[in-house]
Enzyme design. Structure first.
Site, PDB file in Angstrom:
ATOM      1  N   SER A  96       0.839  -1.203   0.000  1.00 57.13           N
ATOM      2  CA  SER A  96       0.000   0.000   0.000  1.00 57.13           C
ATOM      3  C   SER A  96       0.877   1.257   0.000  1.00 57.13           C
ATOM      4  O   SER A  96       1.654   1.463  -0.931  1.00 57.13           O
ATOM      5  CB  SER A  96      -0.962  -0.044   1.186  1.00 57.13           C
ATOM      6  OG  SER A  96      -1.980   0.923   1.055  1.00 57.13           O
TER       7      SER A  96
ATOM      8  N   GLU B 135      -9.066  -5.577  -4.530  1.00 60.42           N
ATOM      9  CA  GLU B 135      -8.475  -4.565  -3.640  1.00 60.42           C
ATOM     10  C   GLU B 135      -9.534  -3.617  -3.070  1.00 60.42           C
ATOM     11  O   GLU B 135      -9.508  -3.251  -1.894  1.00 60.42           O
ATOM     12  CB  GLU B 135      -7.447  -3.725  -4.408  1.00 60.42           C
ATOM     13  CG  GLU B 135      -6.294  -4.484  -4.998  1.00 60.42           C
ATOM     14  CD  GLU B 135      -5.029  -4.391  -4.177  1.00 60.42           C
ATOM     15  OE1 GLU B 135      -5.087  -3.957  -3.016  1.00 60.42           O
ATOM     16  OE2 GLU B 135      -3.967  -4.773  -4.716  1.00 60.42           O
TER      17      GLU B 135
ATOM     18  N   HIS C 217      -7.689  -5.584  -0.375  1.00 62.82           N
ATOM     19  CA  HIS C 217      -6.470  -4.846  -0.057  1.00 62.82           C
ATOM     20  C   HIS C 217      -5.940  -5.280   1.312  1.00 62.82           C
ATOM     21  O   HIS C 217      -6.703  -5.443   2.262  1.00 62.82           O
ATOM     22  CB  HIS C 217      -6.780  -3.348  -0.043  1.00 62.82           C
ATOM     23  CG  HIS C 217      -5.585  -2.479   0.084  1.00 62.82           C
ATOM     24  ND1 HIS C 217      -4.616  -2.396  -0.888  1.00 62.82           N
ATOM     25  CD2 HIS C 217      -5.188  -1.636   1.080  1.00 62.82           C
ATOM     26  CE1 HIS C 217      -3.685  -1.549  -0.516  1.00 62.82           C
ATOM     27  NE2 HIS C 217      -3.993  -1.074   0.676  1.00 62.82           N
TER      28      HIS C 217
END
Length: 521
Positions: A208, A329, A426
């Protein structure tokens, strides 16, 4: 004679056992450090200061060298969280502005082992999170030294301001968290041999915001020569600079970031930086709630330009990279109560003249459709397209290979709890690194098998700059028109670039957006 032979054998066994002892005590440039055993084969050092505490007058300044200490520093407890808004399980007493520490896990038994090094940069949107616990001991046990870095986040890490720019000898402000990461990588170059690591074989990897950091480090001249490879889990900094997610709708240029800093000062009812430096770190965090987040900016020093342009011109640190995205995600970010009507309005607002095409590519005519369309658009704009752009541009202008990966393993375990989730959300990829699945092979047999494969590829990459190795499917470098994306689902197999129609649409939209941006410069 027999007694003598027995004593010699016993002595040899003792020496062998001693030689296999992990490096529990060693030296760094500021003093001696002692770690703790993890099992019998791994030495773990939980909080080594790599820079001076960024407090007082050092708040909003570049990191400075750590101070030396006397005696042996016992590194058996993780350092504090960087200051960030509190929430359940994350209280103010767990945080401190004195947060510039790193952790190390090493299987080395000698300072001469010269093992590959993997430096982890955590995520959290540049606003939150903490390195503690992210020492990836299952990876370390495969023969690499793991380093996990803490850095300043939020306003303390990324606020720019005209007064700070004026203070700086280099005429910039903001990006303090990135300067921390670079400072830590410089520390690794100077000290990692004492943990059995090889400073010429450093791979950075992150998830991320950590993955975005990796891409920014690949684009920063200040990071040149500090690593030889990079792995990105869900992230890259390739969107148009006016489209970066700064709060208040401001752009990511130095001037735009400075205006955000002035707005934050006004929000806090302070007259100047001097007054803001007198505030406690937690007061700043509380003041940030409801204001919006802070993000790296194009300051002309750490980040010299829009990264897409840097890569077009070949002006970046050309190292082998692996870029991976997850199949769903956006599920972690999609509002559970999203309505089709609201979704349609947001598409029109975001995409402008591209709205009709966006509605076709990401249809949301019902509430359920809108839920998935929102998540898919979030996936592609925030993660999949930047990864595609990174690999494509590097293949075009660089010499080092770029490898593309797609994590799609079905699992009941996820950080996204909505039952409508259709894939890997995610941050779910972290569980393939941290032992979550490998430690529970009976409960998660398919996930554990995929985790084993991913970790083998990652460690091969850290050792050689190439993920391929014995017993693994061959993984060629990325080609958008060939089946070169390695999909991790019930094993590993090559596929064409997933979600190609959506990626191509985002690519066209961002090309138009970039042209608009050029007109603003």
């Amino acid at each position: 004679m027999k007694k003598t032979l027995f004593l010699v054998a016993l002595a040899l066994l003792s020496l062998t056992a001693s030689a296999q002892q992990p490096l529990l005590k060693t030296h760094v440039e500021t003093g001696d450090v002692q770690g703790i055993l993890d099992g019998t084969d791994l030495a773990v050092f939980k909080a080594i200061p790599y820079a001076a505490p960024p407090v007082g007058d050092l708040r909003w300044r570049a990191p400075q060298p750590a101070q030396p200490w006397e005696g042996v520093r016992l590194c058996d407890t993780f350092g504090p969280w960087p200051p960030q808004p509190t929430r359940p399980g994350r209280t103010a007493d767990m945080m401190s502005e004195d947060c510039l520490y790193l952790g190390i896990a090493t299987p080395a038994t000698s300072a001469t082992d010269r093992l590959p090094v993997m430096v982890w940069i955590h995520g959290g949107g540049f606003q939150t999170e903490w390195y503690g616990g992210d020492l990836w001991t299952t990876l370390a046990r495969r023969g690499v030294v793991i380093v996990s870095v803490e850095y300043r986040t939020g306003a303390l890490g990324f606020m720019a301001h005209p007064e700070l720019t004026k203070e700086s000898p280099d005429g910039h402000s903001g990006n303090y968290g990135l300067l921390d990461q670079i400072f830590a990588l410089q520390w690794v170059q100077r000290n990692i041999t004492n943990f059995g690591g090889d400073p010429t074989k450093v791979t950075i990897f992150g998830e991320s915001a950590g993955a975005i950091s990796c891409s920014m480090l690949c684009g920063s001249p200040l990071a040149k020569g500090l690593f030889r490879a990079a792995i990105s889990h869900s992230g890259g900094s390739f969107a148009p600079w006016s489209d970066q997610p700064r709060s208040l709708g401001l752009d990511a240029s130095q001037k735009g970031a400075e205006q955000q800093g002035l707005a934050f000062q006004k929000h806090l009812n302070k007259k100047n930086i001097k007054q803001m430096r007198k505030m406690s770190a937690m007061e700043l965090c509380d003041g940030n709630v409801g204001f919006g987040g802070f993000w790296p900016c194009v300051d002309g020093y750490v980040i010299c330009d829009d990264q897409y342009r840097l890569y077009e011109k070949g002006e970046y640190n050309d190292v082998p990279v692996i870029v991976m995205t997850n199949s769903d995600e956006g599920a972690l970010f999609t509002p559970g109560n999203i309505k089709a009507e609201d979704y349609q309005k947001s598409v029109e607002k975001i995409f402008g003249p591209f709205a009709d095409e966006a509605k076709r590519v990401y249809p949301g005519n019902t509430d359920d459709e809108a839920y998935h369309a929102y998540g898919d658009a979030f996936r592609d704009m925030g993660f999949a397209w930047p990864s595609f752009a990174w690999a494509s541009l590097q293949n075009k202008t660089g010499h080092s290979p770029a490898y593309s990966a797609f994590l799609a393993q079905p699992s009941k375990r996820s950080f996204a709890n909505d039952p409508r989730r259709r894939g890997v959300a995610h941050a779910d990829d972290i569980m393939y690194l941290n032992g979550e699945f490998l430690n529970k092979p009976t409960e998660f047999p398919n996930e554990a098998a995929v985790a084993e494969i991913i970790q083998q590829y990652w460690v091969n990459f850290a050792k050689t700059g190439n993920p391929n190795g014995k017993g693994l499917p061959y993984w060629p470098k990325f080609d958008k028109d060939q089946p070169t994306t390695m999909q991790f689902s019930y094993g590993a197999s090559l596929i064409m670039l997933p979600n190609r129609e959506q990626i191509d649409f985002v690519d066209r939209y961002y090309q138009w957006k970039r042209q608009e941006t050029e007109g603003m410069r």
